[in-house]
Design a protein around this motif. Sequence first.
Motif, PDB file in Angstrom:
ATOM      1  N   GLU A   1     -18.299   7.699  -3.730  1.00 18.72           N
ATOM      2  CA  GLU A   1     -19.157   6.796  -4.506  1.00 18.72           C
ATOM      3  C   GLU A   1     -19.319   7.253  -5.954  1.00 18.72           C
ATOM      4  OE1 GLU A   1     -22.219   4.429  -1.830  1.00 18.72           O
ATOM      5  OE2 GLU A   1     -22.666   6.585  -1.811  1.00 18.72           O
ATOM      6  N   CYS A   2     -19.150   8.543  -6.193  1.00 18.58           N
ATOM      7  CA  CYS A   2     -19.238   9.078  -7.548  1.00 18.58           C
ATOM      8  C   CYS A   2     -17.872   9.154  -8.221  1.00 18.58           C
ATOM      9  CB  CYS A   2     -19.867  10.470  -7.514  1.00 18.58           C
ATOM     10  SG  CYS A   2     -19.077  11.577  -6.321  1.00 18.58           S
ATOM     11  N   ALA A   3     -16.819   8.781  -7.485  1.00 21.54           N
ATOM     12  CA  ALA A   3     -15.429   8.883  -7.958  1.00 21.54           C
ATOM     13  C   ALA A   3     -15.034  10.327  -8.237  1.00 21.54           C
ATOM     14  CB  ALA A   3     -15.197   8.016  -9.194  1.00 21.54           C
ATOM     15  N   ASN A   4     -15.640  11.272  -7.513  1.00 18.74           N
ATOM     16  CA  ASN A   4     -15.299  12.687  -7.681  1.00 18.74           C
ATOM     17  C   ASN A   4     -14.019  13.062  -6.951  1.00 18.74           C
ATOM     18  OD1 ASN A   4     -17.723  12.723  -9.035  1.00 18.74           O
ATOM     19  ND2 ASN A   4     -18.438  14.626  -8.101  1.00 18.74           N
ATOM     20  N   ASP A   5     -13.470  12.151  -6.177  1.00 17.86           N
ATOM     21  CA  ASP A   5     -12.126  12.256  -5.622  1.00 17.86           C
ATOM     22  C   ASP A   5     -11.762  10.899  -5.043  1.00 17.86           C
ATOM     23  OD1 ASP A   5      -9.664  13.306  -5.077  1.00 17.86           O
ATOM     24  OD2 ASP A   5     -10.337  14.791  -3.614  1.00 17.86           O
ATOM     25  N   ALA A   6     -10.460  10.715  -4.818  1.00 16.04           N
ATOM     26  CA  ALA A   6      -9.961   9.435  -4.309  1.00 16.04           C
ATOM     27  C   ALA A   6      -8.616   9.662  -3.651  1.00 16.04           C
ATOM     28  CB  ALA A   6      -9.828   8.423  -5.447  1.00 16.04           C
ATOM     29  N   ILE A   7      -8.217   8.709  -2.818  1.00 15.44           N
ATOM     30  CA  ILE A   7      -6.909   8.793  -2.173  1.00 15.44           C
ATOM     31  C   ILE A   7      -6.408   7.389  -1.886  1.00 15.44           C
ATOM     32  CG2 ILE A   7      -7.829   8.948   0.191  1.00 15.44           C
ATOM     33  CD1 ILE A   7      -5.554  11.039   0.702  1.00 15.44           C
ATOM     34  N   ALA A   8      -5.089   7.215  -1.961  1.00 10.85           N
ATOM     35  CA  ALA A   8      -4.465   5.923  -1.664  1.00 10.85           C
ATOM     36  C   ALA A   8      -3.288   6.141  -0.723  1.00 10.85           C
ATOM     37  CB  ALA A   8      -3.997   5.242  -2.950  1.00 10.85           C
ATOM     38  N   LEU A   9      -3.012   5.140   0.077  1.00  8.89           N
ATOM     39  CA  LEU A   9      -1.925   5.202   1.050  1.00  8.89           C
ATOM     40  C   LEU A   9      -1.135   3.905   1.008  1.00  8.89           C
ATOM     41  CD1 LEU A   9      -1.902   6.464   4.667  1.00  8.89           C
ATOM     42  CD2 LEU A   9      -1.486   4.044   4.311  1.00  8.89           C
ATOM     43  N   LYS A  10       0.188   4.018   0.988  1.00 11.50           N
ATOM     44  CA  LYS A  10       1.059   2.853   1.095  1.00 11.50           C
ATOM     45  C   LYS A  10       1.494   2.707   2.545  1.00 11.50           C
ATOM     46  CE  LYS A  10       2.996   3.111  -3.587  1.00 11.50           C
ATOM     47  NZ  LYS A  10       4.244   3.256  -4.377  1.00 11.50           N
TER      48      LYS A  10
ATOM     49  N   ALA B   1     -10.059  22.083 -15.744  1.00  8.50           N
ATOM     50  CA  ALA B   1     -10.439  23.197 -14.877  1.00  8.50           C
ATOM     51  C   ALA B   1      -9.239  23.790 -14.143  1.00  8.50           C
ATOM     52  CB  ALA B   1     -11.484  22.728 -13.866  1.00  8.50           C
ATOM     53  N   GLY B   2      -8.043  23.335 -14.507  1.00 14.78           N
ATOM     54  CA  GLY B   2      -6.837  23.871 -13.888  1.00 14.78           C
ATOM     55  C   GLY B   2      -6.433  23.189 -12.601  1.00 14.78           C
ATOM     56  N   GLY B   3      -7.092  22.078 -12.254  1.00 16.98           N
ATOM     57  CA  GLY B   3      -6.745  21.349 -11.047  1.00 16.98           C
ATOM     58  C   GLY B   3      -5.628  20.344 -11.291  1.00 16.98           C
ATOM     59  N   THR B   4      -5.168  19.739 -10.216  1.00 17.85           N
ATOM     60  CA  THR B   4      -4.095  18.742 -10.296  1.00 17.85           C
ATOM     61  C   THR B   4      -4.597  17.428  -9.716  1.00 17.85           C
ATOM     62  OG1 THR B   4      -2.417  20.463 -10.007  1.00 17.85           O
ATOM     63  CG2 THR B   4      -1.727  18.179  -9.637  1.00 17.85           C
ATOM     64  N   PRO B   5      -4.946  16.464 -10.565  1.00 16.07           N
ATOM     65  CA  PRO B   5      -5.433  15.187 -10.037  1.00 16.07           C
ATOM     66  C   PRO B   5      -4.307  14.380  -9.406  1.00 16.07           C
ATOM     67  CG  PRO B   5      -5.212  15.057 -12.417  1.00 16.07           C
ATOM     68  CD  PRO B   5      -4.925  16.483 -12.038  1.00 16.07           C
ATOM     69  N   SER B   6      -4.614  13.729  -8.301  1.00 17.08           N
ATOM     70  CA  SER B   6      -3.649  12.833  -7.666  1.00 17.08           C
ATOM     71  C   SER B   6      -4.412  11.843  -6.801  1.00 17.08           C
ATOM     72  CB  SER B   6      -2.634  13.608  -6.822  1.00 17.08           C
ATOM     73  OG  SER B   6      -3.188  13.995  -5.586  1.00 17.08           O
ATOM     74  N   MET B   7      -3.680  10.865  -6.261  1.00 15.79           N
ATOM     75  CA  MET B   7      -4.285   9.879  -5.365  1.00 15.79           C
ATOM     76  C   MET B   7      -3.400   9.662  -4.150  1.00 15.79           C
ATOM     77  SD  MET B   7      -6.166   6.895  -7.456  1.00 15.79           S
ATOM     78  CE  MET B   7      -7.463   7.224  -8.630  1.00 15.79           C
ATOM     79  N   GLY B   8      -3.000  10.721  -3.497  1.00 18.92           N
ATOM     80  CA  GLY B   8      -2.182  10.575  -2.304  1.00 18.92           C
ATOM     81  C   GLY B   8      -0.828   9.985  -2.632  1.00 18.92           C
ATOM     82  N   ASP B   9      -0.578   8.756  -2.180  1.00 16.75           N
ATOM     83  CA  ASP B   9       0.712   8.104  -2.405  1.00 16.75           C
ATOM     84  C   ASP B   9       0.865   7.552  -3.818  1.00 16.75           C
ATOM     85  OD1 ASP B   9       1.673   8.646   0.103  1.00 16.75           O
ATOM     86  OD2 ASP B   9       1.237   6.675   0.945  1.00 16.75           O
ATOM     87  N   LEU B  10      -0.179   7.591  -4.621  1.00 12.11           N
ATOM     88  CA  LEU B  10      -0.112   7.143  -6.012  1.00 12.11           C
ATOM     89  C   LEU B  10      -0.382   8.322  -6.935  1.00 12.11           C
ATOM     90  CD1 LEU B  10      -2.158   3.788  -5.902  1.00 12.11           C
ATOM     91  CD2 LEU B  10       0.317   4.088  -5.675  1.00 12.11           C
TER      92      LEU B  10
ATOM     93  N   PRO C   1      -4.079  -9.304   7.514  1.00 12.29           N
ATOM     94  CA  PRO C   1      -2.721  -9.843   7.594  1.00 12.29           C
ATOM     95  C   PRO C   1      -1.734  -8.764   8.028  1.00 12.29           C
ATOM     96  CG  PRO C   1      -3.702 -10.178   5.404  1.00 12.29           C
ATOM     97  CD  PRO C   1      -4.559  -9.207   6.132  1.00 12.29           C
ATOM     98  N   SER C   2      -0.515  -9.186   8.334  1.00 15.76           N
ATOM     99  CA  SER C   2       0.575  -8.237   8.511  1.00 15.76           C
ATOM    100  C   SER C   2       1.288  -8.094   7.168  1.00 15.76           C
ATOM    101  CB  SER C   2       1.550  -8.732   9.583  1.00 15.76           C
ATOM    102  OG  SER C   2       2.077  -9.998   9.226  1.00 15.76           O
ATOM    103  N   GLY C   3       2.131  -7.074   7.056  1.00 16.83           N
ATOM    104  CA  GLY C   3       2.882  -6.862   5.823  1.00 16.83           C
ATOM    105  C   GLY C   3       2.494  -5.578   5.123  1.00 16.83           C
ATOM    106  N   ASN C   4       3.106  -5.359   3.964  1.00 16.55           N
ATOM    107  CA  ASN C   4       2.875  -4.137   3.193  1.00 16.55           C
ATOM    108  C   ASN C   4       1.505  -4.168   2.518  1.00 16.55           C
ATOM    109  OD1 ASN C   4       5.483  -3.279   3.819  1.00 16.55           O
ATOM    110  ND2 ASN C   4       6.347  -4.232   1.996  1.00 16.55           N
ATOM    111  N   TYR C   5       0.905  -2.997   2.411  1.00 15.85           N
ATOM    112  CA  TYR C   5      -0.400  -2.899   1.759  1.00 15.85           C
ATOM    113  C   TYR C   5      -0.520  -1.578   1.011  1.00 15.85           C
ATOM    114  CZ  TYR C   5      -1.575   0.159   5.720  1.00 15.85           C
ATOM    115  OH  TYR C   5      -1.572   1.170   6.658  1.00 15.85           O
ATOM    116  N   ILE C   6      -1.489  -1.525   0.108  1.00 15.61           N
ATOM    117  CA  ILE C   6      -1.984  -0.265  -0.445  1.00 15.61           C
ATOM    118  C   ILE C   6      -3.442  -0.157  -0.024  1.00 15.61           C
ATOM    119  CG2 ILE C   6      -2.560   1.042  -2.526  1.00 15.61           C
ATOM    120  CD1 ILE C   6      -0.182  -0.212  -3.904  1.00 15.61           C
ATOM    121  N   ALA C   7      -3.780   0.935   0.633  1.00 17.34           N
ATOM    122  CA  ALA C   7      -5.167   1.196   1.015  1.00 17.34           C
ATOM    123  C   ALA C   7      -5.706   2.303   0.117  1.00 17.34           C
ATOM    124  CB  ALA C   7      -5.256   1.619   2.482  1.00 17.34           C
TER     125      ALA C   7
END
Length: 299
Positions: free
Chosen positions: A250-259, A166-175, A239-245
Amino acid sequence: MNSIAKNSIRWTCSAAVFFAVITLQQQKATAATLSGGWNYAIDSFSDGVTGGQVGGGEFEFYGIAVKETSDTAFVAINSNLSLAGYADSAAQRGNINYGDLFFNFSGQNFNTANANGNLFAVRFAAGNDSGVATTGVYSNVSAKSVTQLNSGFTNLTQFNTRVQSAGGTPSMGDLSATDPYFQQTGENTVLNSIGSGTKVGEISSLTPATLSALGLNFAQFNAVGSQTIGFSFNKSSMPSGNYIANLFAECANDAIALKGSFSQDSAEAVPEPSTVFGTLVGLSFLGIGAAKRKIKYRN
């Protein structure tokens, strides 16, 4: 003082200043990933799928941000999806909501961490299909897919293909959209909800006004979704330390991740210019003193 002694002092002083500048620049570079104390991940603005519309619809996720103090974590989400969800007769409950927010501190990919019981998660949408009874923070989480209950995508490759067609650009924030952190193919492989877990903490809802008072500003990234949802929890729940959130609809029609990273204490502030100058001067004098002592011992 002979020329050798003078050169020794100059060299030692210059070295002290050089290493001080390098150290302070490294601190500044780390702090520069934040804005107003918030760590942001901004998603594509053209990959939310709402019926036949791609981009800008109800399921468009714009950004996620996390802020920490010595004892509290604050989370903010900017999107077009209301916390009440999206009415859809094709969904099992007649409503599609946010999935749960996962935190992975293990350094493993999502599926491996899930198999090893290393995931933490937050249920913040009381009306979703989560497998735990109440909102809150959970450890020892087993993730499940609820896309099939919500007329959603069976895997990420299917989602990416739909957006691109559809001409969109899929992404997941930091990923990236195709990052191997997530399984891309297979049947019902988008794990977007808590299946089970052990409750270890509560969450407190935050209003947009409270988030703004805490320095949140999605608009600086042109992330201007109609909904800004926020909550906080005690950092002792994780915990403390590095994470990926990460967070899916629920339909997976969009998503986002953060480091990001949680420190044991509050995040270090960016050094003020006066502090930087004072540190450089102090280290310079230390260098001069060391050089003089070295010359004295030689004599």
